[in-house]
Design a protein around this motif. Structure first.
Motif, mmCIF file in Angstrom:
data_model
loop_
_atom_site.group_PDB
_atom_site.id
_atom_site.type_symbol
_atom_site.label_atom_id
_atom_site.label_comp_id
_atom_site.label_asym_id
_atom_site.label_seq_id
_atom_site.Cartn_x
_atom_site.Cartn_y
_atom_site.Cartn_z
ATOM 1 N N TRP A 115 52.688 52.854 15.865
ATOM 2 C CA TRP A 115 51.767 53.743 16.567
ATOM 3 C C TRP A 115 50.300 53.375 16.322
ATOM 4 O O TRP A 115 49.401 53.998 16.885
ATOM 5 C CB TRP A 115 52.026 55.188 16.173
ATOM 6 C CG TRP A 115 53.378 55.703 16.585
ATOM 7 C CD1 TRP A 115 54.155 55.270 17.617
ATOM 8 C CD2 TRP A 115 54.117 56.761 15.956
ATOM 9 N NE1 TRP A 115 55.330 55.988 17.676
ATOM 10 C CE2 TRP A 115 55.336 56.913 16.674
ATOM 11 C CE3 TRP A 115 53.876 57.595 14.868
ATOM 12 C CZ2 TRP A 115 56.297 57.867 16.332
ATOM 13 C CZ3 TRP A 115 54.837 58.542 14.525
ATOM 14 C CH2 TRP A 115 56.033 58.678 15.253
ATOM 15 N N GLY A 116 50.046 52.391 15.453
ATOM 16 C CA GLY A 116 48.682 51.999 15.131
ATOM 17 C C GLY A 116 47.960 53.035 14.293
ATOM 18 O O GLY A 116 46.748 53.194 14.387
ATOM 19 N N PRO A 163 51.847 52.084 20.912
ATOM 20 C CA PRO A 163 50.649 52.425 20.123
ATOM 21 C C PRO A 163 49.914 53.622 20.721
ATOM 22 O O PRO A 163 49.834 53.762 21.937
ATOM 23 C CB PRO A 163 49.775 51.168 20.235
ATOM 24 C CG PRO A 163 50.655 50.091 20.752
ATOM 25 C CD PRO A 163 51.777 50.746 21.494
#
Length: 182
Positions: free
Chosen positions: A150-151, A122
């Motif tokens: 990766w958020g 993330p």
């Protein structure tokens, strides 16, 4: 410390040419946008590309906040940097605009295999992933999976290919809007 934001431009494999939106943004605001130059755009080496991003972030952070503006392999390079840099190094970054992340895990380009597997840690700062519905380098499902890992917020603007100079985006005002929202 000054509070001027530096936008670090991370082009992909073979760099971004004069008609690419990244190059146009740099030309429009050369005091704010800086390209992270790579030693070899044709034969990219992951460790070298990541090290150059790290050095550029460190240098820009001395002047103020940093925002990453990546395209294609530049997005994958940013992901590898985030996965290895640590919180002290990523703290200066305020956001990232990741456009058309190349799926190097499936790409049939020998020069890109050194970036496998795509880092899926993330991002510790606000991130937007933008990918078109007909990008030849990443499927919409895979781009959405990158964004989730990766958020990041995911934006799908429609069918624009690889969101590069061949996409006819010119100065890509929609991209500038996304950048401003970060």
């Amino acid at each position: 410390m000054p509070d001027r934001t530096t936008y670090l431009v991370l082009p992909g494999y073979q760099n971004s040419g004069p008609e690419h939106w990244q190059t146009r943004w740099e030309a429009a605001e050369p005091e704010s946008f800086r390209r992270v130059e790579q030693a070899d755009w044709e034969l990219p080496e992951r460790a070298d590309w990541v090290a150059r991003v790290d050095a550029a972030v460190a240098a820009a952070a001395a002047e103020g906040p940093v925002v990453l503006v990546a395209h294609s392999l530049g997005c994958i390079t940013a992901a590898h940097w985030v996965a290895t840099a640590g919180a002290d190094r990523t703290a200066a970054v305020r956001g990232a605009l990741l456009v058309a992340p190349a799926d190097v895990d499936t790409a049939e380009v020998p020069e890109l295999t050194g970036f496998r597997p795509v880092a899926l840690a993330p991002f510790p700062f606000p991130t937007v992933v933008v990918s078109s519905t007909d990008d030849p380098w990443v499927s919409p499902d895979r781009a959405r999976a990158f964004a989730a890992a990766w958020g990041a917020r995911y934006v799908e603007p429609g069918a624009f290919g690889h969101l590069n100079s061949e996409s006819g985006l010119d100065d890509w005002p929609e991209g500038r809007t996304l950048l401003a929202e970060l």
